[in-house]
Design a protein around this motif. Structure first.
Motif, PDB file in Angstrom:
ATOM      1  N   LEU A 621       0.860  -1.181   0.000  1.00 23.49           N
ATOM      2  CA  LEU A 621       0.000   0.000   0.000  1.00 23.49           C
ATOM      3  C   LEU A 621       0.898   1.232   0.000  1.00 23.49           C
ATOM      4  O   LEU A 621       1.735   1.386   0.898  1.00 23.49           O
ATOM      5  CB  LEU A 621      -0.895  -0.014   1.238  1.00 23.49           C
ATOM      6  N   ASP A 625      -0.961   7.066   0.085  1.00 18.46           N
ATOM      7  CA  ASP A 625      -2.404   6.828   0.104  1.00 18.46           C
ATOM      8  C   ASP A 625      -2.947   6.685   1.521  1.00 18.46           C
ATOM      9  O   ASP A 625      -4.162   6.554   1.703  1.00 18.46           O
ATOM     10  CB  ASP A 625      -2.745   5.558  -0.680  1.00 18.46           C
ATOM     11  N   ILE A 626      -2.055   6.661   2.538  1.00 13.34           N
ATOM     12  CA  ILE A 626      -2.483   6.463   3.923  1.00 13.34           C
ATOM     13  C   ILE A 626      -2.541   7.820   4.610  1.00 13.34           C
ATOM     14  O   ILE A 626      -1.523   8.506   4.746  1.00 13.34           O
ATOM     15  CB  ILE A 626      -1.517   5.522   4.669  1.00 13.34           C
ATOM     16  N   ARG A 644      -6.916   4.703   7.577  1.00 11.96           N
ATOM     17  CA  ARG A 644      -7.759   5.678   6.901  1.00 11.96           C
ATOM     18  C   ARG A 644      -7.022   6.180   5.663  1.00 11.96           C
ATOM     19  O   ARG A 644      -5.889   6.649   5.745  1.00 11.96           O
ATOM     20  CB  ARG A 644      -8.076   6.848   7.837  1.00 11.96           C
ATOM     21  N   LEU A 645      -7.622   6.017   4.479  1.00 11.13           N
ATOM     22  CA  LEU A 645      -6.988   6.385   3.216  1.00 11.13           C
ATOM     23  C   LEU A 645      -7.237   7.855   2.892  1.00 11.13           C
ATOM     24  O   LEU A 645      -8.145   8.498   3.457  1.00 11.13           O
ATOM     25  CB  LEU A 645      -7.511   5.492   2.089  1.00 11.13           C
ATOM     26  N   THR A 646      -6.427   8.379   1.987  1.00  6.10           N
ATOM     27  CA  THR A 646      -6.584   9.790   1.607  1.00  6.10           C
ATOM     28  C   THR A 646      -7.921  10.041   0.928  1.00  6.10           C
ATOM     29  O   THR A 646      -8.405  11.173   0.902  1.00  6.10           O
ATOM     30  CB  THR A 646      -5.436  10.195   0.662  1.00  6.10           C
ATOM     31  N   SER A 647      -8.539   8.987   0.398  1.00  6.74           N
ATOM     32  CA  SER A 647      -9.858   9.146  -0.215  1.00  6.74           C
ATOM     33  C   SER A 647     -10.954   9.328   0.824  1.00  6.74           C
ATOM     34  O   SER A 647     -12.098   9.632   0.487  1.00  6.74           O
ATOM     35  CB  SER A 647     -10.177   7.922  -1.071  1.00  6.74           C
ATOM     36  N   TRP A 651      -9.348   1.349   4.670  1.00  2.22           N
ATOM     37  CA  TRP A 651      -8.811   0.193   3.934  1.00  2.22           C
ATOM     38  C   TRP A 651      -9.625  -1.034   4.332  1.00  2.22           C
ATOM     39  O   TRP A 651     -10.033  -1.181   5.499  1.00  2.22           O
ATOM     40  CB  TRP A 651      -7.337   0.007   4.269  1.00  2.22           C
TER      41      TRP A 651
END
Length: 807
Positions: A621, A625-626, A644-647, A651
């Protein structure tokens, strides 16, 4: 794996196939060597349990189908479905081997083999089968059963297979690398053969028995289909036919063959003897007594018994001429479901599903009865009925009670079309004579009946499916059989293996808990690159492990309530508490641990990627992105976090780990500021992670109970036996150590329940503080943690001290 199963199938068929026992598992072991993860190894164990059951016990599936009238296909399918329960030792072996191989191939072989025999000793097993029984055709090799029983032979077979597998693994490194494992593989059977030659020579050199040999007539009438005969002729006519056949063959045994005693098979008299249910039953009883009086020799035969409460038992009746019924031995191990249903499982629903399930009760252990012969001799004998013969401890207990010969009765009618099952049953029974060095007279309704000497050899016998009178005589010594290690120590191999595994686990825990002279890592270090002991849990895995662990923890609180408020068995019996803890806490805890181990991984940072490696599997990963970590507010199956992802999404895998802050340091992230009540609670639990060594399971549940058990056990010894080692001097070291182990286990249960209560109080206090004084919640939780430790480590000893002073 399939090759190993086929080889095991050939090995179990007997004859010269016993040689395959030393190599049969090698193909499967080589397959295991290619598995790097525990999940793959456990999957291989499951597949091997199914393949092994199919290759070795397909006949049992057919027997199930015939007995239940479901058909052979359905019976076999049911057996294969239950293969992991039928052969659980494969899973224990794989787990022990996997853990042991971290310290090398030898440690893996020893721990795996020990786990195999420990599981066979500890876990209930329907047929009591083990690999060692396959060595019965090898006359020399089987003699070592008087040292360690069939379990000892199994252990040596496993080590021999491991040695050959290791030799194959080293074949690319030259002959020198092969020499040591090949030498070990060859040495083990040679040692067995050498000991066998010595044991047989020692038996031959024993002083001749005083008096005449015991000569017995075994009536194998080959009348098997009782139910079919009842439908055709009626119950009374069937009993009449059975008795007339046995009377005629017994007359031949006594009058023509000069037998000293007569032995009939299990349940040959299909009603209660001595407690008739009807006038017709009383007449049959009187007729048997008249025949015994006329013959002038004792008869032993299978029947049924009934107690004052109306419960019935599968039994063996000992009847002497002129005296009548001397007593009844009640079968100790009735066959599950077909003869006996545990009370907790029984009920109308089960009876509707299994209308053929029996209702007999188990007996209360071995008993010895005298055979009073016509020449004035009295020979103490012990009886074993059918499944009793697979229980090593029953034969040993009877020999210790003074038995000089074994009388084994069985109704193997369900093996009529399955000779492999009948042959296995016969071989298992013969091992009881080897272990105790007692002669054995074994009769079955339809075969294989046999007279078996102290070395396990057949002196006289009958084939399967024939009506025949078997006559044989064997010397009987007043002192019983030659004293063996099995008689002195009992069925000790499985127990010793379990203790060895426990000690290995204790040593590993001590090394992990205390490493003198080794610098401890700084938990605040920010340059960590690797993090071990992470479980990468899909939602289903977390749910299953969480439910198992939640049930285990809740069961402790239930036990506390039951003990505090109830007055039943759980409150009064230490053994009941131990069984409850094992079934309701340890078993689901172990299952949850296995789930976590199956998904264990190592987290590391490689080229700006978070890499989670499990064996050959790798999840990567990108760090970019984290966005952060989110602690679990419900700490089940343990502490853990979501990524928690940047989106903005989580996850899809959760990460369970002992120290979630270590993951944050690895990722150079900080937990998000708590917003909701559950998030604040999770954050509080995360930042107050317990680091004291006093919190560790080794200290709490092994060392603390040990410190409490020693003075309590010492006081018990003084009160009950007059000194600290009174039981040791009176009854020997084994009972003394068993007693101490029971006290230690009882205190471990007490500490476990106390810790569960304190943990519940700490969590409840934390939640209350978050509701009422959130700004003080962190300090209060730290204070509660310290108070809990003080109450556990100081309060329990203080309570014990007060109890001791009050004595």
């Amino acid at each position: 794996m399939l090759a190993s199963a086929l080889l095991c199938g050939l090995y179990a068929r007997g004859g010269a196939g016993w040689l395959l026992g030393f190599v049969a598992l090698v193909p499967w072991l080589r397959t295991l060597d290619t598995e790097t993860g525990l999940a793959g190894s456990l999957l291989s164990a499951w597949a091997m349990s199914v393949a092994y059951t199919l290759a070795v016990f397909a006949w049992f599936g057919s027997a199930i189908g015939a007995y239940t009238q479901w058909g052979s296909t359905a019976g076999l399918a049911l057996l294969l479905l239950a293969a992991p329960l039928f052969q659980p030792q494969f899973f224990a072996f794989v787990l022990g081997r996997h853990l042991g191989r971290r310290r090398g191939a030898l440690a893996g072989a020893l721990m795996g083999s020990a786990a195999w025999v420990a599981a066979e000793w500890l876990l209930p097993r329907l047929l009591g089968d083990t690999l060692g029984y396959g060595l019965y055709p090898a006359r020399l090799l089987r003699q070592a059963a008087d040292l360690g029983g069939a379990a000892g032979l199994t252990l040596l077979l496993l080590l021999s297979n491991e040695a050959l597998a290791e030799a194959l693994a080293r074949r690319a490194h030259g002959l020198r690398a092969l020499a040591r494992p090949m030498a070990l593989a060859a040495l083990l059977p040679l040692l067995l053969a050498g000991y066998g030659a010595y044991a047989l020579s020692a038996l031959a050199a024993q002083p001749a028995a005083t008096g005449k040999p015991l000569r017995m007539g075994l009536v194998q009438a080959n009348i098997t289909d009782y139910e079919g005969l009842r439908r055709e002729q009626g119950a009374a006519a069937v009993v009449r036919q059975v008795l007339d056949t046995h009377f005629a063959m017994s007359f031949d045994a006594v009058e023509r063959q000069r037998a000293d005693a007569v032995l009939w098979s299990e349940t040959v008299y299909p009603t209660t003897f001595g407690h008739p249910k009807s006038a017709a039953g009383a007449e049959f009883d009187a007729e048997i007594l008249a025949i015994v009086n006329a013959a002038g020799v004792p008869f032993v035969f299978g029947t049924y018994d009934r107690d004052a409460a109306g419960d019935e038992y599968n039994a063996a009746a000992f009847v002497a001429p002129g005296t009548g019924l001397l007593g009844l031995y009640r079968k100790t191990r009735p066959f599950p479901l077909t003869e006996y249903v545990p009370a907790w499982l029984d009920g109308p629903a089960l009876r509707r599903w299994l209308p053929w399930a029996g209702g007999w009760r188990p007996g209360d252990g071995a008993r010895v009865f005298p055979l009073r012969l016509a020449d004035g001799r009295e020979i103490p004998v012990l009886a074993l009925i059918c499944l009793d013969a697979v229980d090593t401890n029953l034969a040993i207990e009877g020999a210790r009670l003074g038995g000089q010969a074994i009388l084994t009765m069985s109704n193997d009618a369900w093996f009529n079309a399955l000779p492999q099952g009948a042959a296995l049953h016969h071989a298992v029974a013969a091992f009881r004579s080897i272990e105790t060095r007692l002669p054995q007279f074994r009769v079955t309704s339809s075969g294989f009946s046999a007279v078996i000497d102290a070395g396990g050899s057949i002196v006289a016998g009958a084939r399967l499916g024939e009506r025949v009178l078997v006559l044989g005589e064997l010397p009987v010594r007043e002192s019983g059989g030659r004293q063996t290690l099995m008689l002195a120590w009992g069925d000790w191999v499985g127990r010793a293996a379990l203790v060895g595994l426990a000690l290995a686990a204790l040593v590993a825990a001590l090394r992990r808990w205390w490493r003198p002279g080794e610098a401890q890592p700084d938990p605040a270090a920010s340059d960590a690159a690797t993090l071990a002991s992470v479980a990468v849990l899909p939602p289903a895995a977390r749910l299953s492990a969480g439910l198992l662990r939640g049930f285990a923890r809740a069961s402790l609180l239930w036990m506390l309530v039951a003990i505090a408020l109830g007055d039943g068995l759980l409150q009064l019996s230490t053994l009941a508490q131990l069984r409850s803890v094992a079934a309701l806490f340890l078993a689901p805890e172990l299952a949850a641990w296995c789930v976590l181990r199956a998904f264990a991984a190592r987290a590391s940072i490689e080229a700006d990627m978070l890499v989670l490696a499990r064996g050959r599997q790798r999840l990567a990963l990108p760090l970019q992105d984290i966005a952060g970590i989110e602690p679990w507010w419900l700490r089940l199956p343990g502490p853990g976090v979501w990524l928690r992802l940047t989106s903005g999404a989580r996850w899809h895998h959760g990460l369970a780990l002992a120290d979630p802050l270590a993951l944050a340091r690895l990722l150079r992230l900080a937990p998000p500021p708590p917003l909701s009540f559950s998030a604040r609670y999770a954050q509080l639990c995360l930042t107050s992670s317990r680091r004291s060594r006093l919190h560790r399971p080794l200290a709490k549940f092994l060392l603390l109970p040990l410190a409490l058990a020693i003075p309590a056990f010492r006081l018990h010894q003084h009160i009950a036996y007059g000194s600290s080692f009174g039981e040791f001097y009176a009854y020997g070291p084994l009972l003394f150590l068993k007693g101490f182990a029971l006290w230690w286990a009882a205190w471990a249960v007490g500490v476990l329940l106390s810790a569960a209560l304190l943990r519940a109080a700490i969590e409840a206090g934390t939640l209350a503080a978050l509701l009422l004084r959130p700004q003080k919640a962190g300090a209060l939780r730290g204070w509660l943690e310290g108070l809990g430790l003080a109450l556990l480590y100081l309060g329990l000893p203080a309570w014990l001290l007060l109890r001791l002073l009050a004595q």
